[in-house]
Design an enzyme around this catalytic site. Structure first.
Site, PDB file in Angstrom:
ATOM      1  CE1 TYR A 443      -4.814  -0.968   0.998  1.00 50.85           C
ATOM      2  CE2 TYR A 443      -3.702  -2.711   1.018  1.00 50.85           C
ATOM      3  CZ  TYR A 443      -4.351  -1.758   0.826  1.00 50.85           C
ATOM      4  OH  TYR A 443      -5.550  -2.554   0.828  1.00 50.85           O
ATOM      5  CE1 TYR A 447       0.453   7.322  -2.574  1.00 44.33           C
ATOM      6  CE2 TYR A 447      -0.051   5.613  -1.408  1.00 44.33           C
ATOM      7  CZ  TYR A 447      -0.529   6.324  -2.248  1.00 44.33           C
ATOM      8  OH  TYR A 447      -1.812   6.649  -2.436  1.00 44.33           O
TER       9      TYR A 447
END
Length: 766
Positions: A443, A447
């Site tokens: 997840y 990022y």
């Protein structure tokens, strides 16, 4: 009532000579014309004007006065409107530029300009602060030195006065700091120690450390450089230059400066070495840096190892994971995703938005702690397309706390402007981690990579800009550097610095205490989950850690008098000093690389200095008779346009004389050409009416001013006469910027620091 009777005629009141009897029916002013006639202007005539103020002309002047990097787009827009006619141009200037753009610019300027009312002693610097946007390196340096000089002189003057009056060094120091802290507080910048002083918690020793900063030109130069860069970037954000349609995340000047700084850093690292102070052994500084977390690849790999370790611990303990996204209200966003201007924008900078997000998180964390909710994980900060930061958090907690934690976080996230349109959908999002949809590390992996170097994201597109994520990584890094925003932060768990220190012991054969051995083994294997378990688990409190850092503290270790702490090793608080292991046993200093001459094969330093020039003019400028035998082992001369190395030790005496005579002749010819060029350049008198006024004013105070000094005054610099600094104003008059200090106060801050500390010690002994 009867009239008053005066006994003598000379005692009776008489009318004043030339008295004017005011008429209440007339309201205005009377004045005397140059030809001797008196005229009267009524109040109505004074209020009348020939024409109304031309707002469009004022807006044009404001546009022309803006910095070029802000003016360029709007100047082109005005040209297009001018081609359609004056009415269309005026309409655009008043209803678009003045109403929406200028209002934003003024709002941003208020963030950085000094207060409207400055103390008299700082008034000479007011114009320089207003020109800060246009300042270059020299102007910033001059302003920093001027500001430091003023604050230093004010501190000395105040301390001298109070010490002579009270003979109390503590009170004198605090009074001196209060004086310069009050002055610096008008400059719209944070003043070290000011909040503690206002709350009466500042001690004399700490005040001296703050004074050392406030009177340091280098400290002010760093502060002014940061202010200048952020002011410019903030203006480019609010005027629409930083957005998805033009330059996402950061402006082009910001990216170019970041790249230039990176290049300069690499060149410095390649030119320097680390030298062991005891043995003299040298290591490559660049290799050491590339092997640390300063290397983006190592930094990314370590973050992924730590994230995977947390996930393994969560699975082992049966904990639940949530992926949160926290966004600021619409008032903190300058531009909409479509590229249109956001009329709700309140003028906040990315740092202002980051402070708001930190405040929301601190309230949430405090509420969780009150309810016994403990979490651990990671936080990633990244910008929206218009440079507004937002957060991504991957947190693990006990399953029974998940719903309550979400409700509390949502409450504080929507507390400000929570009723606006789209707040429920966009301001706060929660995605529960489910193994069937991917791992928790998956997840957040994108990022992490996006905000470092874009590794393994060649085919990924940025959701906000549509550009490749790998290309956007440098813009994100430039954004984080400009606004000093921490991109990654670990929440909970054991500290990573201890983990890194344990990994430094991998090549040493040591007998460690059992409290340390388990953590060392896990760290040596890169097992973050094992290391955290050895420290007490992911939810361990800081005062219950089994392995901690040991520090060496150096009193007055820097130029400001602060105590400097350096990591020396690790120890277990449960075993005491007997468990101390030194991880940093060598002391290094940064030194320039040794010069090497590939043509001659020499690998030792020559005696010509740190950067011996390879030029015949610079390296041999002596007369032939001054060239001594064996003073130079090697030099370089130019022969037919090519450089060749000459070993002076192998030349005969006659050959040395020939070479030296040739070099000396070339040098003399070059000097003669320079003198002739200077003769051909006439000394020009400084033109202009202002220059003449400066000469006249200087002559009136007995100053025989030269043309060079007039030029410096016209350029805005200060000139000293008999210890007093003067600056020229627009009317040509010279004004004092700082009075000459009396002899009794001609002491430096460093001298005062020594005197005051001695006084503290004497009082302590008594």
């Amino acid at each position: 009532m009867t009239d008053t009777v005066f006994p003598y005629a000379w005692n009776a009141p008489r009318a004043a000579v030339g008295a004017y009897q005011a008429d209440d029916s007339e309201r205005g002013i009377r004045y005397l014309t140059p030809d001797g006639k008196r005229k009267f202007l009524s109040a109505m005539e004074l209020a009348e004007t020939d024409e109304k103020p031309d707002r469009s002309k004022a807006a044009r002047r404001r546009l022309a006065s803006l910095p070029h990097y802000v003016r360029s787009f709007y100047a082109r827009q005005l040209e297009k409107m001018d081609s359609k006619g004056k009415k269309a141009a005026d309409n655009w200037l008043l209803n678009t530029f003045e109403r929406h753009v200028l209002s934003r610019i003024d709002q941003v300027n208020d963030h950085y300009l000094p207060n409207a009312t400055l103390p008299a002693v700082l008034m000479p610097l007011r114009s320089e602060f207003f020109r800060l946007l246009w300042a270059g390196k020299k102007e910033l340096k001059r302003l920093a030195h001027s500001l430091a000089d003023i604050l230093q002189s004010e501190f000395i003057r105040e301390v001298d006065f109070q010490y002579e009056r009270t003979a109390d060094p503590h009170f004198s120091t605090l009074s001196g700091y209060g004086r310069i802290g009050f002055l610096a507080s008008h400059l719209n910048t944070a003043v070290p120690g000011w909040s503690a002083y206002c709350s009466e918690e500042l001690e004399g020793e700490d005040a001296l450390k703050c004074v050392a900063r406030l009177q340091s030109p280098q400290w002010w130069l760093n502060r002014l450089r940061r202010m200048h860069a952020r002011w410019r970037e903030h203006l480019m954000i609010v005027t629409g230059y930083v957005q998805a349609k033009s330059a996402p995340y950061s402006s082009e000047p910001c990216v170019q400066e970041w790249q230039a700084q990176k290049k300069a850093n690499r060149e410095y690292l390649n030119a320097m070495e680390l030298e062991e102070q005891d043995t003299g052994e040298r290591l490559s500084l660049a290799d050491k840096v590339n092997g640390s977390i300063a290397n983006p690849a190592i930094r990314r790999a370590e973050l992924m190892v730590r994230m995977r370790g947390f996930e393994d611990l969560a699975k082992l303990e049966g904990l639940a994971g949530d992926f949160y996204t926290l966004t600021a209200p619409s008032a903190y966003h300058s531009t909409q995703k479509s590229g249109r201007r956001n009329d709700k924008f309140n003028g906040s900078s990315p740092r202002d938005t980051q402070r708001y997000l930190c405040k929301v998180w601190s309230k949430t964390r405090a509420a969780w702690k009150r309810r016994g909710i403990r979490v651990f994980g990671f936080r990633v900060v990244e910008p929206h397309h218009d440079a507004t930061p937002h957060w991504h958090l991957l947190l693990f907690m006990r399953p029974e706390h998940a719903e309550q934690a979400r409700a509390i976080f949502r409450k504080y996230a929507l507390k400000e402007d929570g009723g606006e349109a789209g707040a429920e959908e966009n301001r706060f999002k929660v995605v529960p981690i489910e193994e069937e949809h991917g791992s928790a590390t998956g997840y957040i992996a994108k990022y992490i990579s996006k905000n470092i170097d874009g590794y393994a994201l060649d085919d990924e597109k940025d959701e906000e800009t549509g550009e490749p994520l790998k290309d956007m990584a440098r813009r994100v890094s430039a954004w984080a550097s400009r606004w000093a925003i921490r991109q990654f932060q670990q929440i909970g768990g054991a500290p990573v610095t201890v983990y890194r220190e344990l990994r430094r012991l991998r090549d040493r054969e040591l007998v460690l205490h059992p409290e340390i051995a388990e953590a060392h083994t896990a760290a040596d294997e890169g097992n973050w989950a094992g290391y955290v378990t050895a420290q007490g688990g992911p939810l361990v409190a800081r005062d219950c850690l089994r392995v901690r850092l040991s520090y060496d503290v150096t009193e007055n270790g820097n130029i400001y008098g602060d105590d400097v702490s350096r990591i020396s090793g690790i120890y277990s608080p449960f075993k005491g000093d007997t468990s101390l292991i030194l991880t940093r046993t060598s002391q290094y200093k940064i030194v320039p690389k040794r010069k090497q001459d590939d043509a001659s094969g020499f690998d030792f330093d020559f005696s010509g200095g740190t950067a011996a020039p390879r030029s015949s003019v610079n390296n041999c400028t002596r007369e032939p008779r001054t060239v001594e035998k064996n003073t130079l082992q090697e030099s370089t001369v130019i022969t037919d346009g090519a450089s060749c190395a000459i070993d002076y030790g192998s030349l005969t005496r006659k050959e040395r004389k020939v070479v030296a005579a040739r070099l000396s002749a070339e040098f003399k010819a070059e000097q003669q050409r320079k003198r002739e060029r200077r003769k051909r350049q006439p000394v020009l008198r400084q033109p202009g009416e202002r220059a003449e006024k400066i000469r006249e004013f200087a002559s009136s105070i007995g100053w025989d001013i030269g043309e060079t000094e007039v030029g410096l005054l016209l350029a805005g610099q200060r000139i000293a006469l008999d210890g007093v600094f003067y600056v020229a104003r627009s009317d040509g008059a010279l004004y004092r910027t700082r009075e000459k200090l009396p002899q009794s106060t001609a002491t430096t801050v460093n001298t005062w620091v020594t005197r005051l500390r001695s006084a503290y010690q004497n009082q302590g002994q008594k």
